[in-house]
Motif scaffolding. Structure first.
Motif, PDB file in Angstrom:
ATOM      1  N   GLU A 259       0.665  -1.379   0.099  1.00  0.00           N
ATOM      2  CA  GLU A 259       0.131  -0.111   0.410  1.00  0.00           C
ATOM      3  C   GLU A 259       0.599   1.111  -0.171  1.00  0.00           C
ATOM      4  O   GLU A 259       1.690   1.591   0.986  1.00  0.00           O
ATOM      5  N   TRP A 260       0.342   2.062  -0.528  1.00  0.00           N
ATOM      6  CA  TRP A 260       0.848   3.682  -0.506  1.00  0.00           C
ATOM      7  C   TRP A 260       0.120   4.976  -0.285  1.00  0.00           C
ATOM      8  O   TRP A 260      -0.644   4.557  -0.653  1.00  0.00           O
ATOM      9  N   ARG A 261       0.010   5.007   0.660  1.00  0.00           N
ATOM     10  CA  ARG A 261      -0.768   6.455   1.418  1.00  0.00           C
ATOM     11  C   ARG A 261      -0.119   8.090   1.134  1.00  0.00           C
ATOM     12  O   ARG A 261       0.802   8.453   1.649  1.00  0.00           O
ATOM     13  N   ILE A 262      -0.926   8.408   0.201  1.00  0.00           N
ATOM     14  CA  ILE A 262      -0.017   9.798  -0.492  1.00  0.00           C
ATOM     15  C   ILE A 262      -0.697  10.995   0.333  1.00  0.00           C
ATOM     16  O   ILE A 262      -1.816  10.889   0.119  1.00  0.00           O
ATOM     17  N   PRO A 263      -0.325  11.659   1.279  1.00  0.00           N
ATOM     18  CA  PRO A 263      -0.668  12.610   2.282  1.00  0.00           C
ATOM     19  C   PRO A 263      -1.663  13.776   0.870  1.00  0.00           C
ATOM     20  O   PRO A 263      -1.416  14.235   0.407  1.00  0.00           O
ATOM     21  N   ALA A 264      -2.326  14.536   1.504  1.00  0.00           N
ATOM     22  CA  ALA A 264      -3.368  15.047   0.922  1.00  0.00           C
ATOM     23  C   ALA A 264      -2.369  16.494   0.232  1.00  0.00           C
ATOM     24  O   ALA A 264      -3.147  16.313  -0.600  1.00  0.00           O
ATOM     25  N   GLU A 265      -1.811  16.776   1.572  1.00  0.00           N
ATOM     26  CA  GLU A 265      -0.912  18.638   0.916  1.00  0.00           C
ATOM     27  C   GLU A 265      -0.332  17.813  -0.135  1.00  0.00           C
ATOM     28  O   GLU A 265       0.105  19.693  -1.100  1.00  0.00           O
ATOM     29  N   ARG A 266       0.146  16.822  -0.815  1.00  0.00           N
ATOM     30  CA  ARG A 266       0.534  16.436  -1.861  1.00  0.00           C
ATOM     31  C   ARG A 266      -0.135  15.937  -2.817  1.00  0.00           C
ATOM     32  O   ARG A 266       0.178  15.747  -4.179  1.00  0.00           O
ATOM     33  N   MET A 267      -1.657  16.095  -2.418  1.00  0.00           N
ATOM     34  CA  MET A 267      -2.455  15.942  -3.891  1.00  0.00           C
ATOM     35  C   MET A 267      -3.108  17.115  -4.192  1.00  0.00           C
ATOM     36  O   MET A 267      -3.196  18.197  -3.609  1.00  0.00           O
ATOM     37  N   LYS A 268      -2.858  16.977  -6.173  1.00  0.00           N
ATOM     38  CA  LYS A 268      -4.104  18.001  -6.237  1.00  0.00           C
ATOM     39  C   LYS A 268      -4.995  18.411  -5.983  1.00  0.00           C
ATOM     40  O   LYS A 268      -5.169  19.289  -5.635  1.00  0.00           O
ATOM     41  N   MET A 269      -6.420  17.827  -5.746  1.00  0.00           N
ATOM     42  CA  MET A 269      -7.359  17.297  -5.293  1.00  0.00           C
ATOM     43  C   MET A 269      -7.107  18.221  -3.637  1.00  0.00           C
ATOM     44  O   MET A 269      -8.072  17.934  -2.766  1.00  0.00           O
ATOM     45  N   ARG A 270      -5.952  17.806  -3.069  1.00  0.00           N
ATOM     46  CA  ARG A 270      -5.791  18.246  -1.337  1.00  0.00           C
ATOM     47  C   ARG A 270      -6.485  17.289  -0.499  1.00  0.00           C
ATOM     48  O   ARG A 270      -6.959  17.365   0.885  1.00  0.00           O
ATOM     49  N   GLU A 271      -6.898  15.972  -0.853  1.00  0.00           N
ATOM     50  CA  GLU A 271      -7.119  14.774   0.007  1.00  0.00           C
ATOM     51  C   GLU A 271      -6.139  13.952   0.224  1.00  0.00           C
ATOM     52  O   GLU A 271      -5.884  13.362  -1.332  1.00  0.00           O
ATOM     53  N   PRO A 272      -5.729  12.639   0.538  1.00  0.00           N
ATOM     54  CA  PRO A 272      -5.491  11.967   1.265  1.00  0.00           C
ATOM     55  C   PRO A 272      -5.891  10.949  -0.183  1.00  0.00           C
ATOM     56  O   PRO A 272      -7.107  10.759  -0.307  1.00  0.00           O
ATOM     57  N   HIS A 273      -4.765  10.593  -0.845  1.00  0.00           N
ATOM     58  CA  HIS A 273      -5.038   8.961  -1.408  1.00  0.00           C
ATOM     59  C   HIS A 273      -4.295   7.795  -1.321  1.00  0.00           C
ATOM     60  O   HIS A 273      -3.248   7.676  -0.540  1.00  0.00           O
TER      61      HIS A 273
END
Length: 400
Positions: A259-273
């Motif tokens: 699993e790879w959890r990308i934090p919200a601050e790095r996402m375009k829509m500002r939501e964790p992915h």
């Protein structure tokens, strides 16, 4: 007797301060130090006051008389000239704090916590280059639609229509913020909607099944860094945005649970992915860890190890492989997302599952709140089947 310039120039300082009167309460005080100071003596409510007009010769005789006339007019109204000067200075300071640039930078500071680092750089860079030099120092209330039209026409003239559109949108947002904080009365940028021709959107080209085979062969023969090869393969396997992979840190990965959890601050829509990892992706990450596991980034910049891989690295590799650049199919690193979206839809996966894995914005905000980790079982199965499909995309039929 009124003063003359000659008398002022020829008066030498003495051991005590001296006064050279001009009339109406205006006089020049000559101090032992040699300083010559304009003063105005007046009365309000029976109390004597002295107003400091300024220093000679910075303020000459004629200018001192003009200032004296203004001060006498204020005294007749019962206003102390010194109080009026303080009010003017305060007004000037407020005006300086409310220039277009000052309000724009305040707007940026308020909004930027919800932006990605890339978007913050984009907004700041174009405002600094294209807007502030022309209207930045103007009080925001005095910036008109004509000012802004000249700015965006200048941007459009250099062939940057998309930037011109963004500048108009950002300017409009800045004015709406100024209106909300009582520093502007309207949004002059709103009148410019439609003033710039919107360029035709060129969607990122996906790879066909045959081209995926060609890509796999080309990447296997690529003579560049092994880490760049792994980055390209992970782009195809995970179809995240380029910046999300480039800036990925090892702390975001749980290889044991794939699993790879990308934090919200790095996402375009500002939501964790969440990105479920296929066996193939985990194998590549384990290999990559032998190269960069001791560093923060998965893909550090070789010249500046404390920074991540540059935005051009992957496209340059695709260019060397013949997939990007002049005379090629025009495939860029962003095309991996389009490739996965197109083929996964052909394979019969539900659009909701695909869109969630692509981390596209959910227009229904209520529905979006339930979708953070929705379809995880389906998404994990889809990511594994996608990885298996990539081993031989020509032989696979549609998913049943």
């Amino acid at each position: 007797m009124p003063l003359t310039d000659a008398k002022i120039r020829n008066t030498k300082p003495g051991p005590k301060p001296a006064k050279l009167t001009d009339g109406g309460g205006l006089y020049l005080e000559v101090r032992p130090t040699g300083a010559k100071l304009w003063r105005f003596r007046y009365r309000i409510a029976g109390k004597e006051n002295v107003f400091a007009i300024g220093k000679y010769p910075v303020i000459g005789l004629a200018e001192a008389r003009v200032e004296h006339g203004k001060a006498r007019a204020l005294v007749k109204q019962g206003v102390h000239p010194s109080h009026n000067r303080q009010a003017e200075r305060l007004s000037s300071q407020v005006a300086s704090a409310n220039t277009f640039e000052a309000v724009a930078r305040e707007w940026i500071s308020k909004k930027s916590p919800r932006w990605t680092a890339y978007y913050l750089r984009q907004v700041t860079r174009f405002l600094e280059l294209d807007v502030f030099p022309h209207v930045g120092k103007l009080p925001i209330r005095s910036v008109t639609s004509a000012h802004l039209l000249e700015v965006i026409r200048r941007i459009e003239a250099r062939g940057a229509e998309t930037v011109a559109l963004l500048v108009r949108q950002w300017s409009s947002a800045i004015f709406r913020y100024a209106v909300a904080t009582l520093r502007a009365d309207s949004d002059p940028a709103a009148a410019l909607r439609g003033a710039i021709h919107r360029p035709k959107v060129e969607h990122h080209k996906p790879l066909s099944r045959k081209q995926i085979v060609d890509f796999q062969e080309a990447v296997g023969k690529y003579g560049g860094y092994r880490t760049t090869v792994i980055a390209l393969q992970l782009m195809l396997l995970t179809f995240v945005r380029t910046v999300e992979l480039r800036q990925a840190g090892w702390s975001e990965f749980d290889l044991e649970h794939a699993e790879w959890r990308i934090p919200a601050e790095r996402m375009k829509m500002r939501e964790p992915h969440i990105v479920p990892l296929s066996k193939q992706a985990v194998d590549l990450l384990r290999e990559l860890r032998t190269y960069t596991g001791g560093r923060g980034f998965l893909f550090p910049n070789y010249r500046s190890p404390k920074e991540c891989m540059t935005a051009t690295t992957l496209n340059r590799a695709l260019e060397r492989m013949g997939f990007n650049g002049k005379g090629s199919i025009g495939f860029s690193a962003h095309g991996f997302r389009a490739t996965a979206s197109t083929l996964l839809n052909e394979m019969g996966y539900r659009p909701d599952v695909i869109e969630r894995q692509l981390a596209h914005a959910e227009r229904d905000k209520v529905r979006a709140s339930y979708n953070q980790a929705e379809y995880m079982e389906e998404r994990a199965a889809m990511m594994q089947e996608w990885a298996d499909f990539l081993t031989d995309p020509t032989r696979r039929a549609k998913r049943t």
